[in-house]
Design a protein around this motif. Structure first.
Motif, PDB file in Angstrom:
ATOM      1  N   THR A 256      58.199  11.859  33.687  1.00  0.00           N
ATOM      2  CA  THR A 256      58.965  11.937  32.441  1.00  0.00           C
ATOM      3  C   THR A 256      59.071  13.370  31.940  1.00  0.00           C
ATOM      4  OG1 THR A 256      58.322   9.694  31.792  1.00  0.00           O
ATOM      5  CG2 THR A 256      59.068  11.161  30.045  1.00  0.00           C
ATOM      6  N   LEU A 257      57.960  14.083  31.929  1.00  0.00           N
ATOM      7  CA  LEU A 257      57.972  15.448  31.401  1.00  0.00           C
ATOM      8  C   LEU A 257      58.834  16.373  32.257  1.00  0.00           C
ATOM      9  CD1 LEU A 257      54.217  15.839  30.374  1.00  0.00           C
ATOM     10  CD2 LEU A 257      56.185  15.393  28.891  1.00  0.00           C
ATOM     11  N   TYR A 258      58.657  16.286  33.577  1.00  0.00           N
ATOM     12  CA  TYR A 258      59.422  17.186  34.443  1.00  0.00           C
ATOM     13  C   TYR A 258      60.910  16.846  34.428  1.00  0.00           C
ATOM     14  CZ  TYR A 258      61.288  19.451  38.565  1.00  0.00           C
ATOM     15  OH  TYR A 258      62.075  20.187  39.411  1.00  0.00           O
ATOM     16  N   ASN A 259      61.234  15.580  34.650  1.00  0.00           N
ATOM     17  CA  ASN A 259      62.645  15.204  34.731  1.00  0.00           C
ATOM     18  C   ASN A 259      63.322  15.218  33.367  1.00  0.00           C
ATOM     19  OD1 ASN A 259      63.154  14.304  37.691  1.00  0.00           O
ATOM     20  ND2 ASN A 259      61.196  13.387  37.151  1.00  0.00           N
ATOM     21  N   GLY A 260      62.559  14.990  32.298  1.00  0.00           N
ATOM     22  CA  GLY A 260      63.131  15.139  30.967  1.00  0.00           C
ATOM     23  C   GLY A 260      63.580  16.569  30.718  1.00  0.00           C
ATOM     24  N   ALA A 261      62.784  17.542  31.181  1.00  0.00           N
ATOM     25  CA  ALA A 261      63.163  18.951  31.034  1.00  0.00           C
ATOM     26  C   ALA A 261      64.406  19.278  31.855  1.00  0.00           C
ATOM     27  CB  ALA A 261      62.000  19.848  31.456  1.00  0.00           C
ATOM     28  N   VAL A 262      64.492  18.723  33.078  1.00  0.00           N
ATOM     29  CA  VAL A 262      65.670  18.972  33.918  1.00  0.00           C
ATOM     30  C   VAL A 262      66.913  18.328  33.300  1.00  0.00           C
ATOM     31  CG1 VAL A 262      66.691  18.562  36.186  1.00  0.00           C
ATOM     32  CG2 VAL A 262      64.285  19.190  36.005  1.00  0.00           C
ATOM     33  N   ILE A 263      66.775  17.100  32.805  1.00  0.00           N
ATOM     34  CA  ILE A 263      67.911  16.409  32.194  1.00  0.00           C
ATOM     35  C   ILE A 263      68.364  17.142  30.938  1.00  0.00           C
ATOM     36  CG2 ILE A 263      68.586  14.270  31.017  1.00  0.00           C
ATOM     37  CD1 ILE A 263      66.866  12.770  33.064  1.00  0.00           C
ATOM     38  N   ALA A 264      67.435  17.756  30.209  1.00  0.00           N
ATOM     39  CA  ALA A 264      67.809  18.542  29.034  1.00  0.00           C
ATOM     40  C   ALA A 264      68.749  19.682  29.417  1.00  0.00           C
ATOM     41  CB  ALA A 264      66.555  19.102  28.359  1.00  0.00           C
ATOM     42  N   GLU A 265      68.485  20.332  30.534  1.00  0.00           N
ATOM     43  CA  GLU A 265      69.369  21.400  31.009  1.00  0.00           C
ATOM     44  C   GLU A 265      70.713  20.840  31.463  1.00  0.00           C
ATOM     45  OE1 GLU A 265      68.510  25.162  31.229  1.00  0.00           O
ATOM     46  OE2 GLU A 265      67.887  23.940  29.537  1.00  0.00           O
TER      47      GLU A 265
ATOM     48  N   ALA B 292      63.448  25.099  23.769  1.00  0.00           N
ATOM     49  CA  ALA B 292      63.624  25.952  24.951  1.00  0.00           C
ATOM     50  C   ALA B 292      62.283  26.214  25.642  1.00  0.00           C
ATOM     51  CB  ALA B 292      64.288  27.266  24.556  1.00  0.00           C
ATOM     52  N   VAL B 293      61.240  26.473  24.857  1.00  0.00           N
ATOM     53  CA  VAL B 293      59.913  26.731  25.430  1.00  0.00           C
ATOM     54  C   VAL B 293      59.402  25.491  26.164  1.00  0.00           C
ATOM     55  CG1 VAL B 293      57.505  27.194  24.854  1.00  0.00           C
ATOM     56  CG2 VAL B 293      59.328  28.530  23.767  1.00  0.00           C
ATOM     57  N   ILE B 294      59.560  24.314  25.550  1.00  0.00           N
ATOM     58  CA  ILE B 294      59.100  23.071  26.173  1.00  0.00           C
ATOM     59  C   ILE B 294      59.835  22.822  27.483  1.00  0.00           C
ATOM     60  CG2 ILE B 294      59.060  20.557  25.915  1.00  0.00           C
ATOM     61  CD1 ILE B 294      58.615  21.012  22.902  1.00  0.00           C
ATOM     62  N   VAL B 295      61.151  23.003  27.472  1.00  0.00           N
ATOM     63  CA  VAL B 295      61.956  22.761  28.676  1.00  0.00           C
ATOM     64  C   VAL B 295      61.545  23.710  29.803  1.00  0.00           C
ATOM     65  CG1 VAL B 295      64.283  22.973  29.648  1.00  0.00           C
ATOM     66  CG2 VAL B 295      63.935  21.755  27.488  1.00  0.00           C
ATOM     67  N   GLU B 296      61.441  24.995  29.495  1.00  0.00           N
ATOM     68  CA  GLU B 296      61.109  25.967  30.539  1.00  0.00           C
ATOM     69  C   GLU B 296      59.687  25.755  31.064  1.00  0.00           C
ATOM     70  OE1 GLU B 296      63.198  27.889  31.961  1.00  0.00           O
ATOM     71  OE2 GLU B 296      64.810  27.310  30.593  1.00  0.00           O
ATOM     72  N   PHE B 297      58.776  25.350  30.189  1.00  0.00           N
ATOM     73  CA  PHE B 297      57.393  25.130  30.619  1.00  0.00           C
ATOM     74  C   PHE B 297      57.301  23.962  31.589  1.00  0.00           C
ATOM     75  CE2 PHE B 297      53.322  22.930  30.111  1.00  0.00           C
ATOM     76  CZ  PHE B 297      52.440  23.945  30.467  1.00  0.00           C
ATOM     77  N   PHE B 298      57.868  22.814  31.213  1.00  0.00           N
ATOM     78  CA  PHE B 298      57.727  21.628  32.057  1.00  0.00           C
ATOM     79  C   PHE B 298      58.590  21.710  33.312  1.00  0.00           C
ATOM     80  CE2 PHE B 298      56.246  19.583  28.026  1.00  0.00           C
ATOM     81  CZ  PHE B 298      54.965  19.319  28.480  1.00  0.00           C
ATOM     82  N   ARG B 299      59.627  22.533  33.307  1.00  0.00           N
ATOM     83  CA  ARG B 299      60.386  22.744  34.544  1.00  0.00           C
ATOM     84  C   ARG B 299      59.588  23.598  35.534  1.00  0.00           C
ATOM     85  NH1 ARG B 299      65.741  25.528  33.469  1.00  0.00           N
ATOM     86  NH2 ARG B 299      65.971  25.306  35.723  1.00  0.00           N
ATOM     87  N   ALA B 300      58.699  24.430  35.016  1.00  0.00           N
ATOM     88  CA  ALA B 300      57.966  25.363  35.880  1.00  0.00           C
ATOM     89  C   ALA B 300      56.703  24.752  36.477  1.00  0.00           C
ATOM     90  CB  ALA B 300      57.605  26.620  35.095  1.00  0.00           C
ATOM     91  N   VAL B 301      56.172  23.715  35.839  1.00  0.00           N
ATOM     92  CA  VAL B 301      54.917  23.117  36.307  1.00  0.00           C
ATOM     93  C   VAL B 301      55.223  22.068  37.378  1.00  0.00           C
ATOM     94  CG1 VAL B 301      52.856  21.838  35.625  1.00  0.00           C
ATOM     95  CG2 VAL B 301      53.873  23.485  34.055  1.00  0.00           C
ATOM     96  N   PRO B 302      54.549  22.099  38.530  1.00  0.00           N
ATOM     97  CA  PRO B 302      54.777  21.073  39.565  1.00  0.00           C
ATOM     98  C   PRO B 302      54.472  19.669  39.055  1.00  0.00           C
ATOM     99  CG  PRO B 302      53.539  22.922  40.464  1.00  0.00           C
ATOM    100  CD  PRO B 302      53.606  23.139  38.986  1.00  0.00           C
ATOM    101  N   VAL B 303      55.259  18.709  39.536  1.00  0.00           N
ATOM    102  CA  VAL B 303      55.104  17.319  39.077  1.00  0.00           C
ATOM    103  C   VAL B 303      53.704  16.795  39.380  1.00  0.00           C
ATOM    104  CG1 VAL B 303      56.038  14.993  39.238  1.00  0.00           C
ATOM    105  CG2 VAL B 303      57.559  16.933  39.490  1.00  0.00           C
TER     106      VAL B 303
END
Length: 287
Positions: free
Chosen positions: A149-158, A106-117
């Motif tokens: 990868t980091l940003y869209n991986g977090a979005v796909i996780a949601e 959850a922390v990883i997903v929320e962090f990478f969703r919040a950081v601009p690509v």
């Protein structure tokens, strides 16, 4: 009986009439806007035959356009593949019943969703350059792929989490009553059913990945939009150059949507054709 689409449910009679009216008005307004823009550009000399002439030469395509297409597709394919894997892992991690897996995910997903690509691309680019992780020729590609990868991986996780949570809770309870472990339930029952419902959102996100490769020009990555501006600067035909690049981007995005539509139809046909192999496996006792 109406057929479901990959992007939306089929509208009813009233909705179809309303959609036709809205479509007609929108087309009329768009046609007027396009006519005004074309008239303005024509007066500036941007739509003359001479401005389009460079695109009829092989040298322009070999030097500028084709390397841009290659860079965009390469970054998009790698980012989509890695983001799907990362998103699936993080999504299952967020759904896990084990706290020490669920909370870090959850922390990883929320962090990478919040950081601009773009920030992630720049950070990865300079980090890889500082420690010589990749050769100089691949630094920009690695930075773009890492950020996407980091940003869209977090979005796909949601997306994965939402798709699984949208299924009836009784299915997981029934699987537990059959003695299936959490991993078996997720792999054999929940994820196969959630895939179809997740496809429209997944396709939208994958299109975003393809378009976001254009941000890579900030770290000197060679992609289509950057090459289009280079063509415009070299030949003084910015508008024709960007129109050609826009047509290429639209074609790539449309092809991606067509592939997803066919995949969804195949999945629906396999479900109508009989009991899926995943369901049969789920009905068997776990070892």
């Amino acid at each position: 009986m109406s057929t479901a689409s990959v992007l939306f449910d089929a509208p009813g009679p009233r909705a179809r009439v309303r959609n036709r009216i809205v479509t007609a008005v929108t087309i009329a307004i768009a046609a007027l806007a396009v006519w005004a823009v074309i008239a303005r550009l024509g007066s500036k000399g941007q739509l003359t035959a001479a401005k389009w002439q460079p695109f009829l030469t092989s040298n322009l395509w070999k030097t500028y356009v084709l390397p841009g297409i290659e860079g965009t597709l390469k970054a998009a394919v790698l980012s989509i593949a890695f983001a799907l894997v990362l998103g699936l892992l993080l999504g299952m991690g967020r759904l896990s019943r084990v706290g020490w897996i669920r909370w870090p995910a959850a922390v990883i997903v929320e962090f990478f969703r919040a950081v601009p690509v773009l920030i992630m691309m720049i950070f990865a680019y300079f980090l890889f350059a500082l420690y010589d992780v990749f050769p100089a020729t691949y630094l920009a590609l690695a930075g773009v792929v890492t950020g996407l990868t980091l940003y869209n991986g977090a979005v796909i996780a949601e997306i994965v989490r939402a798709g699984v949570n949208s299924l009836p809770s009784g299915q997981g309870e029934a699987a537990a009553a059959l003695g299936l472990r959490w991993g078996q339930t997720m792999r054999s029952i929940l994820l196969p059913q959630a895939i179809t419902s997740m496809l429209p959102v997944l396709v939208s996100q994958l299109v975003v990945v393809l378009k976001d490769t254009a941000i890579g020009y900030q770290i000197t990555f060679v992609e289509m939009v950057r090459q289009g501006t280079v063509v415009g600067s070299s030949y003084g035909n910015y508008v024709p150059a960007l129109m050609v690049i826009a047509a290429l981007m639209i074609s790539a995005n449309f092809a991606l949507s067509v592939v997803a539509t066919r995949l969804e139809r195949r999945l629906r046909r396999s479900k109508r054709g009989g009991v899926p192999a995943q369901t049969q496996a789920a009905l068997e006792p776990g070892d």
